[in-house]
Design a protein around this motif. Structure first.
Motif: not given
Ligand code: NDP
Length: 583
Positions: A180-186, A444-445, A466-471
């Protein structure tokens, strides 16, 4: 005996004996704890949940059959739940009420239900009152059949919730999220699974449960056993048969005597040719005051009855002025002593009940727990203790040592061979691990587990900066509730409120601020470690098997009422606790 078994004992027992008596019992508690700690200085490392190679069979789903083939999924949803148990179901209901349409559950099992999907062992039930434990009763217009619900009814209720809220449509089963990896651009989460899927989701909810990954004790020679064996959460009904008649000619061994074993053992005792119960530490067994729901009571329940019942249960108990004055006049030491004495008194009643029911005196002695009530999960059962009066049921008390050796014939204990046809492992689960099977990388990876290495850091146990939109649901730094669904409902309501807020304000992402996170970590620290109770308890998963823990690496102990207040405060002042981005 009649008065003894009329009502559950609880913690209301009044201390009536000399202080010397209570002090002696406390000393015995300490000896029993030390005995166990000395046997197992390796703490939580005594267990494994890495089931590869010979152990892989202990995690195979026996209920689903072959994995149904499907094409990999490559799409985007708005909300994605990792796990399909009560956490996902409750929160989805609240999201649907707020108009969220695109909801996907990704689940390892072949259906929703979580714990209630996996745990199908004979006798499985919940000993939180069903009218409180089963959620969304108002919404589903359902009244449980009995005061305490059995596993199949709870599992069916989970399925009914999924149908009512149309959650099957996008759900994928027999699928494990692996990253589950956050894509900061998208400003999106990218998820991969063991089925080759590449999904995107705006909001991800870790709903993987508090006790979901089975674990085994690392017992020498475990893999050499030539008979049959399985973990209680993967019950092999093909072997035992649904009515357990497959055990009629079998010698059965069960390892562990926690809450699961306590429910499974009566059925096993009635069905098996011989049953050996290998005990390391006895559970406390109280009365289970069960009864069928009165249909007249059920018919008269007004709309919204469960919500009102829950609201009442969440209220802080109000002390009278006199009670408050009495408490204030007592020193800290006196308060603790009073609590401990009452606790010991309750445990002595548990002991008396054993003496009254179990006929063999040595067996009765061995079944007596020597620790404060609540050090381990208290159990409630009316048939467990009488099972030890059966001639085919044998308690093998390892006196705190546990089983350390298995060979091809069965269990070896202190030079004695127990030849068995089947070994059932009732050895429990990994506890409150966020992202089991799954690697979570934030803005931040950084992997979430790496962030937590120096101590868990969250806001309310739900958000981690650092884990936006993660609950996160059911994880550490949240309140602990005996009725877990009540806690999950509080978290689900909060998560739905946060998502709704972001949608209404046109925000693409919501992230806890560092200050809000720091505030919560300090709240958790402030409310932990006020007594020595945790260290004084016999080892078990409640106290991390006696291992040292940072004060922040556990539940928030400020009470559920206070936890709910904090959830409300944060929702009321979102801008003070979160940063937001627009796309
Ligand atoms: P637990 O972790 O509570 O119990 C594991 C058991 O295995 C313990 O008795 C432990 O002994 C024993 N054990 C471990 N290693 C060995 C060994 N080498 N030799 C002998 N015994 C060993 O797991 P459960 O599955 O029983 O329960 C987990 C939780 O699930 C419960 O605490 C409860 O929260 C929930 N649950 C609730 C139920 C309900 O509502 N009634 C029913 C079932 C589960 P020791 O105590 O010495 O560590």
């Amino acid at each position: 005996m009649a008065e003894l078994i009329e009502k559950p004992i609880g913690l209301a027992a009044k201390p009536t004996r000399s202080q010397e008596f209570y002090d002696n019992v406390k000393r015995k508690f300490a000896e029993e704890r030390d005995l166990r700690l000395n046997y197992r200085p390796n703490g939580t490392a005594q267990y494994t949940s890495e089931f590869s190679g010979e152990l892989a069979k202990y995690e195979v789903d026996p209920y689903a059959g072959e994995v149904t083939p499907r094409e990999p999924i490559n799409d985007t949803v708005e909300v994605l739940f990792i796990g399909g148990g009560f956490s996902a179901l409750l929160t989805s209901a609240r999201l649907r009420e707020r108009g969220v349409e695109s909801i996907r559950i990704v689940e390892r099992g072949a259906d929703v239900g979580g714990t209630w999907y996996w745990n199908r062992y004979p006798g499985v039930a919940c000993d939180v009152v069903a009218y409180d434990y089963l959620p969304l009763l108002d919404e589903l217009d359902y009244v449980p059949k009995d005061h305490y619900a059995r596993g199949p009814e709870i599992f069916a209720h989970c399925q009914a919730i999924a149908r009512k809220y149309n959650l099957y449509e996008l759900a994928v089963f027999q699928t494990t999220v692996t990253s589950t990896i956050w894509d900061p651009d998208e400003q999106m989460w990218n998820l991969t699974t063991d089925r080759g899927d590449r999904m995107k989701a705006r909001f991800v909810i870790c709903a993987n449960g508090t006790l979901s990954k089975p674990k085994l004790a690392k017992i020498n020679g475990l893999e050499t056993f030539k008979g049959h064996s399985f973990h209680t959460s993967r019950w092999d009904y093909a072997y035992t048969k649904p009515d357990l008649s497959g055990l009629e000619n079998k010698v059965v061994g069960i390892i562990g005597t926690g809450a699961t074993a306590v429910q499974a053992i009566p059925g096993l005792g009635a069905a098996a040719k011989q049953l050996y119960v290998f005990q390391r530490t006895p559970s406390s067994i109280d009365i289970r005051d069960d009864w069928p729901t009165d249909p007249n009571w059920a018919r008269r329940l007004p709309h919204g009855w469960q919500a009102r019942r829950r609201a009442r249960a969440r209220m802080e108990p109000q002390l009278t002025v006199e009670q408050k004055a009495k408490q204030a006049a007592m020193s800290h030491e006196d308060k603790i002593r009073r609590q401990e004495n009452a606790n010991i008194e309750a445990m002595m009643k548990i002991h008396q009940r054993i003496d009254a029911i179990v006929k063999d005196k040595a067996t009765a002695e061995a079944l007596k727990p020597w620790y404060m009530l609540m050090c381990k999960r208290p159990c409630f059962h009316n048939d467990y203790l009488p099972t030890f009066n059966r001639p085919n049921v044998h308690l093998v008390d390892t006196k705190g040592k546990g089983i350390t050796e298995i060979n091809e014939k069965g269990v070896m204990l202190e030079g004695k061979q127990y030849e068995l046809d089947v070994i059932i492992y009732a050895t429990g689960f990994e506890v409150q691990k966020t992202g089991i099977y799954n690697q979570i990388k934030g803005a931040n990876g950084l992997e979430l587990n790496d962030k937590y290495r120096e101590g868990i850091r969250t806001l309310l146990g739900i958000h981690s900066q650092g884990y936006p939109n993660l609950f996160i649901m059911g994880g550490y730094q949240a309140s602990f509730q005996f009725n877990l669904t009540d806690m999950l409902q509080a978290q689900g309501d909060h998560i739905a409120a946060c998502i709704d807020y972001a949608r209404r304000h046109g925000y693409q992402s919501v992230d806890a601020t560092p200050e809000a996170e720091e505030w919560w970590v300090q709240e958790v620290i402030d409310h932990r470690g006020k007594t020595n109770r945790n260290q004084e308890c016999t080892p078990g998963y409640y106290n991390f098997e006696g291992e040292f823990q940072r004060r922040q690496d556990g539940n928030y102990n400020g009470g559920f009422f206070q936890y709910c207040n904090h959830l409300g405060e944060v929702q009321a002042r979102m801008v003070e606790h979160f940063s937001f981005t627009k796309k």
